[in-house]
Design a protein around this motif. Structure first.
Motif, short mmCIF file in Angstrom:
data_model
loop_
_atom_site.label_atom_id
_atom_site.label_comp_id
_atom_site.label_asym_id
_atom_site.label_seq_id
_atom_site.Cartn_x
_atom_site.Cartn_y
_atom_site.Cartn_z
N VAL A 56 1.23 -0.97 -0.35
CA VAL A 56 -0.23 -0.21 -0.32
C VAL A 56 0.85 1.24 -0.02
N ARG A 57 0.94 2.07 -1.34
CA ARG A 57 1.12 3.21 -1.46
C ARG A 57 1.24 4.64 -0.66
N THR A 58 2.30 4.81 0.46
CA THR A 58 1.99 5.27 1.56
C THR A 58 2.39 6.91 1.84
N GLY A 59 1.01 8.30 2.13
CA GLY A 59 2.23 9.59 2.08
C GLY A 59 2.76 9.45 3.52
N VAL A 60 4.04 9.52 4.13
CA VAL A 60 3.26 10.81 4.95
C VAL A 60 3.98 11.72 5.18
N LEU A 61 2.92 12.36 5.86
CA LEU A 61 3.22 14.26 6.29
C LEU A 61 3.41 14.51 7.17
N ILE A 62 3.98 15.40 7.38
CA ILE A 62 5.23 15.97 8.47
C ILE A 62 5.39 17.82 8.69
N SER A 63 5.99 17.90 10.23
CA SER A 63 6.20 19.27 9.90
C SER A 63 7.56 18.97 10.62
N GLY A 64 8.27 18.74 10.83
CA GLY A 64 9.27 18.93 11.71
C GLY A 64 10.66 17.51 12.16
N ALA A 76 12.32 21.65 7.35
CA ALA A 76 12.17 20.66 8.59
C ALA A 76 12.76 19.07 8.54
N ALA A 77 13.97 19.49 9.67
CA ALA A 77 14.35 17.99 9.48
C ALA A 77 13.80 16.75 9.40
N GLY A 78 13.30 16.50 9.32
CA GLY A 78 12.42 14.91 8.99
C GLY A 78 12.52 14.93 7.40
N ILE A 79 12.71 16.11 6.54
CA ILE A 79 12.96 15.86 5.25
C ILE A 79 14.62 15.84 5.03
N ARG A 80 15.00 15.65 5.50
CA ARG A 80 16.64 15.35 4.76
C ARG A 80 16.29 13.92 5.58
#
Ligand code: GRF
Length: 199
Positions: free
Chosen positions: A5-13, A44-48
């Motif tokens: 199941v292809r999943t998108g994860v939404l973050i801010s931090g 956001a640090a999570g992107i890196r």
């Protein structure tokens, strides 16, 4: 039926829950794969962290859009391009519009740092301590238009210990979050796969 199941994860931090999901999905037997990480804050640090883990990651600066409909439309385009079927909110600090939630009905999960329905909203660790609770924890739930009120998928409990401050308590809860979210995502992804089989 068999595809993950292809999943998108939404973050801010910082994205520590996101990293736990990415780590779990490294196992090819895990029923979901992380197709995209999206952040409303490009710094956001999570992107890196996602990029270092080899996962596609995109920063969409919410402030640069005319309003919430335009920002959410851009998220929808990115999620569609990634062929996402499911969304996991992981420290995403924006309230999604009823229209967005409706479009993804039954397909958005969130992790919240309390034992819902107790302590909806922010500063849950501080409030758990202020109320003198003996127990605290985290909840993975489906997202509905009502904040932190959708159907519960899974919960984990931790004790509140003498001498706890909000940081210590948050750290104890976070350990459980990192275990619980992948487990809950797997449960939901298996159900989606089973539904595909029935189509
Ligand atoms: C977590 O405590 C989560 O429960 C809440 O926001 C925090 C996000 O942390 N929704 P991280 O970005 O996953 O490290």
């Amino acid at each position: 039926m068999t595809g993950r199941v292809r999943t998108g994860v939404l973050i801010s931090g910082r994205g520590s829950n996101m990293s736990a999901l990415i780590e779990a999905a490294r196992n090819k037997d895990f029923p979901a794969e992380i197709a995209l990480v999206l952040s409303d804050k490009p710094q956001a640090a999570g992107i890196r962290a996602a990029q270092l883990a080899g996962v596609a990651a995109l920063g969409l600066d919410a402030k640069r859009f005319a309003g919430k409909p335009e920002f959410e439309a851009a998220m929808t385009v990115a999620l569609a391009a990634a062929e996402a079927e499911l969304i996991c909110l992981a420290g995403f600090m924006r309230i999604l519009s009823p229209a967005f939630v409706e479009r993804w009905r039954g397909r958005i999960l969130n992790i919240h740092p309390s034992l819902l329905p107790d302590l909806r909203g922010l500063q849950t660790h501080e409030r758990a301590l202020a109320e003198g609770r003996a127990e605290h924890g985290c909840t993975v739930h489906f997202v509905t238009a009502d904040l932190d009120a959708g159907p519960i998928v899974a919960q984990a409990r931790v004790p509140v210990l003498p001498g706890d401050d909000a940081d210590r308590l948050a750290a104890r809860v976070l350990v459980e979050e990192h275990r619980l979210y992948p487990e809950a995502l797997a449960t939901v992804a298996r159900a989606i796969r089973a539904g595909r089989g029935a189509e």
